[in-house]
Design a protein around this motif. Sequence first.
Motif, PDB file in Angstrom:
ATOM      1  N   ARG A 116       0.805  -1.203   0.000  1.00  0.00           N
ATOM      2  CA  ARG A 116       0.000   0.000   0.000  1.00  0.00           C
ATOM      3  C   ARG A 116       0.849   1.268   0.000  1.00  0.00           C
ATOM      4  N   SER A 117       1.958   1.254   0.735  1.00  0.00           N
ATOM      5  CA  SER A 117       2.788   2.453   0.831  1.00  0.00           C
ATOM      6  C   SER A 117       3.632   2.660  -0.419  1.00  0.00           C
ATOM      7  N   GLY A 118       3.979   1.587  -1.115  1.00  0.00           N
ATOM      8  CA  GLY A 118       4.859   1.718  -2.269  1.00  0.00           C
ATOM      9  C   GLY A 118       4.195   1.334  -3.561  1.00  0.00           C
ATOM     10  N   ALA A 119       2.878   1.434  -3.638  1.00  0.00           N
ATOM     11  CA  ALA A 119       2.169   1.016  -4.836  1.00  0.00           C
ATOM     12  C   ALA A 119       2.580   1.887  -6.011  1.00  0.00           C
ATOM     13  N   ILE A 120       2.869   1.265  -7.117  1.00  0.00           N
ATOM     14  CA  ILE A 120       3.366   1.974  -8.287  1.00  0.00           C
ATOM     15  C   ILE A 120       2.301   2.901  -8.847  1.00  0.00           C
ATOM     16  N   GLY A 121       1.048   2.464  -8.846  1.00  0.00           N
ATOM     17  CA  GLY A 121      -0.021   3.272  -9.405  1.00  0.00           C
ATOM     18  C   GLY A 121      -0.196   4.587  -8.679  1.00  0.00           C
ATOM     19  N   ARG A 122       0.167   4.649  -7.413  1.00  0.00           N
ATOM     20  CA  ARG A 122      -0.030   5.865  -6.629  1.00  0.00           C
ATOM     21  C   ARG A 122       1.169   6.794  -6.655  1.00  0.00           C
ATOM     22  N   ARG A 123       2.341   6.255  -6.956  1.00  0.00           N
ATOM     23  CA  ARG A 123       3.540   7.076  -6.878  1.00  0.00           C
ATOM     24  C   ARG A 123       3.830   7.699  -8.226  1.00  0.00           C
ATOM     25  N   ARG A 124       3.248   8.841  -8.469  1.00  0.00           N
ATOM     26  CA  ARG A 124       3.522   9.585  -9.673  1.00  0.00           C
ATOM     27  C   ARG A 124       4.442  10.743  -9.296  1.00  0.00           C
ATOM     28  N   ALA A 125       5.299  11.102 -10.226  1.00  0.00           N
ATOM     29  CA  ALA A 125       6.221  12.200  -9.952  1.00  0.00           C
ATOM     30  C   ALA A 125       5.430  13.493  -9.807  1.00  0.00           C
ATOM     31  N   GLU A 126       5.673  14.208  -8.721  1.00  0.00           N
ATOM     32  CA  GLU A 126       4.936  15.437  -8.429  1.00  0.00           C
ATOM     33  C   GLU A 126       5.763  16.687  -8.682  1.00  0.00           C
ATOM     34  N   ARG A 127       7.083  16.512  -8.761  1.00  0.00           N
ATOM     35  CA  ARG A 127       7.986  17.646  -8.947  1.00  0.00           C
ATOM     36  C   ARG A 127       9.318  17.109  -9.483  1.00  0.00           C
ATOM     37  N   PRO A 128      10.185  17.976  -9.960  1.00  0.00           N
ATOM     38  CA  PRO A 128      11.504  17.497 -10.384  1.00  0.00           C
ATOM     39  C   PRO A 128      12.246  16.849  -9.215  1.00  0.00           C
ATOM     40  N   ASN A 129      13.018  15.827  -9.518  1.00  0.00           N
ATOM     41  CA  ASN A 129      13.792  15.065  -8.536  1.00  0.00           C
ATOM     42  C   ASN A 129      12.929  14.327  -7.522  1.00  0.00           C
ATOM     43  N   HIS A 130      11.683  14.043  -7.849  1.00  0.00           N
ATOM     44  CA  HIS A 130      10.840  13.252  -6.959  1.00  0.00           C
ATOM     45  C   HIS A 130      11.015  11.766  -7.268  1.00  0.00           C
ATOM     46  N   VAL A 131      10.850  11.378  -8.543  1.00  0.00           N
ATOM     47  CA  VAL A 131      10.999   9.981  -8.953  1.00  0.00           C
ATOM     48  C   VAL A 131      11.914   9.926 -10.159  1.00  0.00           C
ATOM     49  N   TRP A 132      12.957   9.116 -10.054  1.00  0.00           N
ATOM     50  CA  TRP A 132      13.848   8.835 -11.175  1.00  0.00           C
ATOM     51  C   TRP A 132      13.611   7.410 -11.628  1.00  0.00           C
ATOM     52  N   SER A 133      13.688   7.173 -12.927  1.00  0.00           N
ATOM     53  CA  SER A 133      13.562   5.824 -13.482  1.00  0.00           C
ATOM     54  C   SER A 133      14.881   5.412 -14.102  1.00  0.00           C
ATOM     55  N   VAL A 134      15.263   4.161 -13.867  1.00  0.00           N
ATOM     56  CA  VAL A 134      16.519   3.655 -14.398  1.00  0.00           C
ATOM     57  C   VAL A 134      16.262   2.297 -15.052  1.00  0.00           C
ATOM     58  N   ASP A 135      16.858   2.099 -16.225  1.00  0.00           N
ATOM     59  CA  ASP A 135      16.695   0.835 -16.936  1.00  0.00           C
ATOM     60  C   ASP A 135      17.836   0.666 -17.928  1.00  0.00           C
ATOM     61  N   PHE A 136      17.937  -0.536 -18.464  1.00  0.00           N
ATOM     62  CA  PHE A 136      18.976  -0.844 -19.441  1.00  0.00           C
ATOM     63  C   PHE A 136      18.378  -0.982 -20.834  1.00  0.00           C
ATOM     64  N   ILE A 137      19.154  -0.554 -21.827  1.00  0.00           N
ATOM     65  CA  ILE A 137      18.858  -0.777 -23.231  1.00  0.00           C
ATOM     66  C   ILE A 137      20.020  -1.596 -23.772  1.00  0.00           C
ATOM     67  N   PHE A 138      19.729  -2.609 -24.549  1.00  0.00           N
ATOM     68  CA  PHE A 138      20.775  -3.488 -25.050  1.00  0.00           C
ATOM     69  C   PHE A 138      20.955  -3.277 -26.553  1.00  0.00           C
ATOM     70  N   ASP A 139      22.199  -3.371 -26.998  1.00  0.00           N
ATOM     71  CA  ASP A 139      22.508  -3.251 -28.415  1.00  0.00           C
ATOM     72  C   ASP A 139      23.737  -4.101 -28.712  1.00  0.00           C
ATOM     73  N   ARG A 140      24.053  -4.247 -29.984  1.00  0.00           N
ATOM     74  CA  ARG A 140      25.230  -5.026 -30.394  1.00  0.00           C
ATOM     75  C   ARG A 140      26.073  -4.180 -31.334  1.00  0.00           C
ATOM     76  N   THR A 141      27.390  -4.387 -31.253  1.00  0.00           N
ATOM     77  CA  THR A 141      28.293  -3.712 -32.168  1.00  0.00           C
ATOM     78  C   THR A 141      28.338  -4.488 -33.485  1.00  0.00           C
ATOM     79  N   VAL A 142      29.070  -3.986 -34.459  1.00  0.00           N
ATOM     80  CA  VAL A 142      29.166  -4.618 -35.767  1.00  0.00           C
ATOM     81  C   VAL A 142      29.742  -6.025 -35.655  1.00  0.00           C
ATOM     82  N   ASN A 143      30.706  -6.207 -34.757  1.00  0.00           N
ATOM     83  CA  ASN A 143      31.323  -7.524 -34.614  1.00  0.00           C
ATOM     84  C   ASN A 143      30.528  -8.465 -33.706  1.00  0.00           C
ATOM     85  N   GLY A 144      29.335  -8.067 -33.249  1.00  0.00           N
ATOM     86  CA  GLY A 144      28.455  -8.949 -32.496  1.00  0.00           C
ATOM     87  C   GLY A 144      28.568  -8.871 -30.986  1.00  0.00           C
ATOM     88  N   ARG A 145      29.495  -8.066 -30.469  1.00  0.00           N
ATOM     89  CA  ARG A 145      29.621  -7.947 -29.014  1.00  0.00           C
ATOM     90  C   ARG A 145      28.499  -7.074 -28.466  1.00  0.00           C
TER      91      ARG A 145
END
Length: 149
Positions: free
Chosen positions: A42-71
């Motif tokens: 109830r206290s940490g429900a995602i639906g209720r925690r919307r960003a209300e001001r700058p620096n309130h909620v930050w989101s972090v995630d990864f994006i994956f890609d490959r180079t020409v040689n496949g790495r």
Amino acid sequence: MITRLLRQEGWQVNFKRIYRIWKREGLKVPVKKVKKRRLGDRSGAIGRRRAERPNHVWSVDFIFDRTVNGRSLKVLSLIDEFTRECIALEVNRKFTGDDLVTLLVDLFAIRGRPQFIRSDNGPEFISKQVRDFLDLIDVGTSYIEPGSP
């Protein structure tokens, strides 16, 4: 569903025939919406925690890609949810919890600390180093299902 309705009306019909007619005519059956249960407590429900001001909620995630040689490449993206500003984009072959803590320390020194950091439950985000660091400086975490927007 249509076959069942026709049978209730007294028609003797085959499901496959109705299906073929339905597809030939280009009709589509409306998809039922599945009610999603709320994530977190109830206290940490995602639906209720919307960003209300700058620096309130930050989101972090990864994006994956490959180079020409496949790495593979990992791109760590961190945004402020209120302003939709990209705070950091870090590219590396691999990231650990210590790398994330080092990046967060630098960003907190520059921009101040947010109240919450939202992420999925990937190994870098739930590592002991990251959890201990965020607890130490009193920044809350909000985890989402992987693959959710």
